[in-house]
Design an enzyme around this catalytic site. Structure first.
Site, PDB file in Angstrom:
ATOM      1  N   SER A  49       0.860  -1.186   0.000  1.00  0.00           N
ATOM      2  CA  SER A  49       0.000   0.000   0.000  1.00  0.00           C
ATOM      3  C   SER A  49       0.898   1.239   0.000  1.00  0.00           C
ATOM      4  CB  SER A  49      -0.869   0.000   1.253  1.00  0.00           C
ATOM      5  OG  SER A  49      -0.021   0.118   2.387  1.00  0.00           O
ATOM      6  N   ASP A  83      -1.127  -1.535  -4.166  1.00  0.00           N
ATOM      7  CA  ASP A  83      -2.512  -1.684  -3.701  1.00  0.00           C
ATOM      8  C   ASP A  83      -3.057  -0.316  -3.287  1.00  0.00           C
ATOM      9  OD1 ASP A  83      -4.785  -3.076  -2.788  1.00  0.00           O
ATOM     10  OD2 ASP A  83      -3.970  -3.186  -0.743  1.00  0.00           O
ATOM     11  N   HIS A  84      -4.244   0.028  -3.758  1.00  0.00           N
ATOM     12  CA  HIS A  84      -4.911   1.294  -3.391  1.00  0.00           C
ATOM     13  C   HIS A  84      -4.045   2.526  -3.621  1.00  0.00           C
ATOM     14  CE1 HIS A  84      -8.572  -0.475  -1.776  1.00  0.00           C
ATOM     15  NE2 HIS A  84      -7.830  -1.379  -1.161  1.00  0.00           N
ATOM     16  N   GLU A 135     -11.152   0.660  -9.643  1.00  0.00           N
ATOM     17  CA  GLU A 135     -12.118   0.332  -8.584  1.00  0.00           C
ATOM     18  C   GLU A 135     -13.349   1.230  -8.654  1.00  0.00           C
ATOM     19  OE1 GLU A 135     -10.526  -0.467  -4.706  1.00  0.00           O
ATOM     20  OE2 GLU A 135     -12.397   0.072  -3.706  1.00  0.00           O
ATOM     21  N   HIS A 181     -12.919  -3.914   4.305  1.00  0.00           N
ATOM     22  CA  HIS A 181     -11.543  -4.047   4.804  1.00  0.00           C
ATOM     23  C   HIS A 181     -11.583  -4.322   6.305  1.00  0.00           C
ATOM     24  CE1 HIS A 181      -9.980  -1.426   1.263  1.00  0.00           C
ATOM     25  NE2 HIS A 181      -9.772  -2.699   1.010  1.00  0.00           N
ATOM     26  N   HIS A 208     -11.618  -7.377  -2.865  1.00  0.00           N
ATOM     27  CA  HIS A 208     -10.911  -6.736  -1.746  1.00  0.00           C
ATOM     28  C   HIS A 208     -11.557  -7.186  -0.440  1.00  0.00           C
ATOM     29  CE1 HIS A 208      -8.213  -3.583  -3.549  1.00  0.00           C
ATOM     30  NE2 HIS A 208      -8.786  -4.119  -4.619  1.00  0.00           N
ATOM     31  N   GLY A 209     -10.821  -6.954   0.650  1.00  0.00           N
ATOM     32  CA  GLY A 209     -11.389  -7.237   1.965  1.00  0.00           C
ATOM     33  C   GLY A 209     -11.538  -8.720   2.233  1.00  0.00           C
TER      34      GLY A 209
HETATM   35  O1  G3H Z   1      -6.446  -3.995  -0.366  1.00  0.00           O
HETATM   36  C1  G3H Z   1      -6.316  -4.796   0.563  1.00  0.00           C
HETATM   37  C2  G3H Z   1      -7.432  -5.562   1.046  1.00  0.00           C
HETATM   38  O2  G3H Z   1      -8.584  -5.352   0.384  1.00  0.00           O
HETATM   39  C3  G3H Z   1      -7.330  -6.249   2.329  1.00  0.00           C
HETATM   40  O3  G3H Z   1      -8.563  -6.414   3.018  1.00  0.00           O
HETATM   41  O4  G3H Z   1      -7.751  -6.354   5.339  1.00  0.00           O
HETATM   42  O5  G3H Z   1      -9.982  -7.282   4.818  1.00  0.00           O
HETATM   43  O6  G3H Z   1      -7.946  -8.514   4.124  1.00  0.00           O
HETATM   44  P1  G3H Z   1      -8.558  -7.198   4.404  1.00  0.00           P
HETATM   45 ZN    ZN Z   2      -8.520  -3.238  -0.536  1.00  0.00          ZN
END
Ligand code: G3H
Ligand code: ZN
Length: 291
Positions: A49, A83-84, A135, A181, A208-209
């Site tokens: 990130s 990422d992001h 996204e 997340h 994600h998440g």
């Molecule tokens: O971009 C990273 C993720 O979407 C991580 O999500 O913390 O729920 O695994 P998480």
């Molecule tokens: Zn994410």
């Protein structure tokens, strides 16, 4: 070995499994993911990130991942991904550093502004032969947060997602379809939306998440077309819990290695578990390397 993300995703699509994109924060978490990939004989995406880049520095983290991929994860494909990324500058720096894939997350902006920034990134990245993930529908929650329930998980409108993909020409798409997340009890995956988006866009879908989502929900999402699953919180939690315990049990310790060694294994264990769930474990055959 370090490879272009497109090679990893191509194999995953052909094999009907998903690849984990694992957030790393320091040397120990990079080693944990690399060891896991070797142990599980699985491909992996190692992602950073903007916060992780700020913490470690872009050059150090790029070199650490490349070196670990070459020397530790020598028999399995590893790709490095941003990422992001929130700005053009951020993706510009990473692409110039050699990342083969970046996520431009302008999902907090109005849709037309998200499209326009994402398009700019796609034009630049494609000149460098790199992939772009876009996204739609901002994700909520906090990385590393663990609490029972999360209210008002946003859901993206599939029409917006389909239009976004057509206009921006992104290589992979992330959209809010029921996860958040962090680790929460009420995360879900709206399969109806996933199917619609996949049918119309035909490009890889990134969930994600991934931490905290029920195993059967994840397996079904993979069956229905999720190609990449992001895991952040599970790694942070495994690392921190182990480190905190080690510090509590050994308050007089003066060698950092004795406090940190088992964090690598803790990360490795959670990552292997995810690779098994995603179906990426056991997909890589080791080659005999002549010495
Ligand atoms: O971009 C990273 C993720 O979407 C991580 O999500 O913390 O729920 O695994 P998480
Ligand atoms: Zn994410």
């Amino acid at each position: 070995m370090l490879v272009h993300i497109k090679n990893i995703v191509k194999e995953a699509r052909a094999g009907g499994y998903a690849v984990g994109a694992f957030n790393v924060h320091n040397l120990e978490t990079v080693l944990g993911v690399a060891n896991a990939a070797m142990r599980a004989k699985s491909p992996a995406i190692i992602q950073v990130s903007e916060g992780a880049i700020k913490y470690m520095g872009l050059k150090p983290i790029t070199h650490i991942v490349s070196t670990v991929a070459k020397n530790i994860a020598s028999q399995v494909p590893i790709a490095l991904h941003l990422d992001h990324g929130r700005s053009f500058d951020s993706v510009f720096e990473c692409l110039n550093a050699g990342f083969t894939s970046v996520h431009i997350d302008a999902s907090h902006l109005p849709l037309d502004e998200n499209i326009s920034l994402t398009k700019q990134v796609v034009e630049f990245a494609h000149r460098k032969k790199a992939w772009v993930q876009g996204e739609v529908g901002a994700m909520i929650g906090g990385h590393g947060r663990i609490s029972g329930q999360i209210d008002n998980i946003p859901i993206a409108d599939p029409k917006d997602v389909i239009m976004f993909v057509k206009k921006t020409k992104v290589d992979a798409i992330a959209a809010a379809i029921g996860t958040a997340h962090g680790v929460y009890d009420n995360e879900d995956v709206r399969i109806d939306l996933l199917k619609k988006i996949k049918e119309e866009t035909k490009i890889p879908f990134v969930l994600h998440g991934g931490s905290g989502v029920d195993v059967d929900i994840i397996k079904n999402a993979v069956k229905e077309g999720v190609n990449i699953i992001n895991i952040g919180s599970d790694i942070k939690i495994a690392f921190c819990r182990t480190l905190i315990k080690n510090c509590r049990d050994n308050p007089e310790e003066t060698d950092p290695r004795n406090l940190l060694r088992s964090t690598i294994k803790a990360v490795e264990d959670v990552v292997v578990k995810q690779m098994e769930i995603f179906g990426s474990a056991g997909r890589i055959e080791f080659q005999d390397i002549e010495t």
